[in-house]
Design an enzyme around this catalytic site. Structure first.
Site, short mmCIF file in Angstrom:
data_model
loop_
_atom_site.label_atom_id
_atom_site.label_comp_id
_atom_site.label_asym_id
_atom_site.label_seq_id
_atom_site.Cartn_x
_atom_site.Cartn_y
_atom_site.Cartn_z
N GLU A 94 78.99 12.84 40.65
CA GLU A 94 78.10 12.30 39.67
C GLU A 94 78.50 12.95 38.35
O GLU A 94 78.36 12.36 37.27
CB GLU A 94 76.88 12.10 40.06
CG GLU A 94 75.84 11.31 39.44
CD GLU A 94 74.48 11.68 39.50
OE1 GLU A 94 73.68 11.67 38.58
OE2 GLU A 94 74.06 11.94 40.84
N ASP A 98 80.06 10.97 34.98
CA ASP A 98 79.42 10.83 33.70
C ASP A 98 80.11 11.51 32.70
O ASP A 98 80.23 10.74 31.62
CB ASP A 98 77.85 11.68 33.95
CG ASP A 98 77.08 11.46 32.55
OD1 ASP A 98 76.71 10.35 32.41
OD2 ASP A 98 76.89 12.75 31.95
N ASP A 167 73.89 6.27 40.09
CA ASP A 167 74.71 7.76 40.35
C ASP A 167 76.04 7.60 41.24
O ASP A 167 77.05 8.20 41.10
CB ASP A 167 73.64 8.39 41.21
CG ASP A 167 72.28 8.94 40.24
OD1 ASP A 167 72.60 8.62 39.03
OD2 ASP A 167 71.42 9.41 40.77
N GLU A 170 79.12 6.82 39.08
CA GLU A 170 79.56 7.73 38.48
C GLU A 170 80.16 8.62 39.52
O GLU A 170 81.32 9.27 39.03
CB GLU A 170 78.14 8.36 37.64
CG GLU A 170 77.64 7.63 36.61
CD GLU A 170 76.65 8.59 35.70
OE1 GLU A 170 76.53 8.33 34.55
OE2 GLU A 170 75.81 9.34 36.43
#
Length: 244
Positions: A94, A98, A167, A170
């Site tokens: 994650e 991101d 989440d 990502e």
């Protein structure tokens, strides 16, 4: 027969896998199968193979929706594994995803129009990579159906929680980048974001109405407006506010 217990175990495994709760290992089942009479092993083997096929079909469906086929299926499974399910969960992916997402969307916006300044680009990017937008994308490809979560999270509706789905998106982006590099991750992200990016208008790319109103009033030496937001509707990148 003596294999009834193993049949029951395999049945439980199928059911648990369907809701992303099972921690059992196919390898362990295969080893355990060797403890049963030879005449019963073919039936048990077919059940295990059927279970394996269901797992592969599960991953294939998700891969089709994101537009990328993983060579390492364990990496994909980790991307959709919540920390409540196992120690090997998706939080590190994650973090990686991101960073990749911000770069891809930032570059896509940078290429759209040379007239927009840093502040305007940053504002639009923030809206496009926020939890709400990622949640909307996750809902479109039904990521919740592929999540592996602990029973506690499942019972409290964790598979449909916006933060968990965002989440997971990502983490999926991070997993693609980890296996195939930036170009492939960029292709996957832009494919999923295409309806949103295509729908961006010049007005959305420019300063938001609130800022424009404040600057207009300041230019006429008028005080800042006072208002209360009554309602907010629309997607994250195209919000509409009702004020009074």
């Amino acid at each position: 027969g003596v294999a009834v217990m193993l049949f029951y175990q395999i049945g439980e495994l199928f059911q648990s896998y369907a809701v992303g709760k099972s921690r059992s290992s196919i390898t362990a089942l295969m080893k355990e199968m060797g403890n049963y009479p030879k005449e019963e092993r073919p039936i048990i083997g077919k059940l295990i193979n059927s279970f394996r096929d269901s797992v592969q079909a599960r991953f294939k469906a998700l891969e089709e929706r994101i537009g990328y086929v993983f060579q390492d299926k364990k990496l994909l499974r980790r991307a959709v594994t919540h920390r409540s399910f196992a120690q090997e969960h998706n939080e590190r992916l994650e973090f990686l995803g991101d960073s990749v997402l911000n770069c891809v969307i930032g570059y896509a916006l940078f290429l759209r129009d040379k007239h927009f300044n840093e502040g305007e680009l940053s504002r639009v990017r923030a809206n496009l990579v926020c939890e709400k937008t990622l949640h909307e994308i996750a809902l479109k490809i039904d990521v919740s159906s592929f999540l592996y979560m602990g029973e506690g999270e499942v019972k409290t509706g964790g598979a449909h929680r916006a933060s968990i789905l965002a989440d997971a998106m990502e983490a999926i982006f991070g997993a693609v980048f980890r296996e195939a590099g930036f170009d492939t991750a960029q292709r996957v992200i832009l494919k999923l974001y295409d309806p949103i990016l295509t729908g961006l208008t010049p007005e959305q790319m420019s300063k938001d109405p609130k800022t424009r109103l404040q600057e207009l009033l300041q230019g006429d030496h008028l005080p800042r407006p006072e208002y209360a937001i009554v309602a907010a509707t629309g997607a994250a990148h195209e919000r509409r506010f009702e004020c009074e």
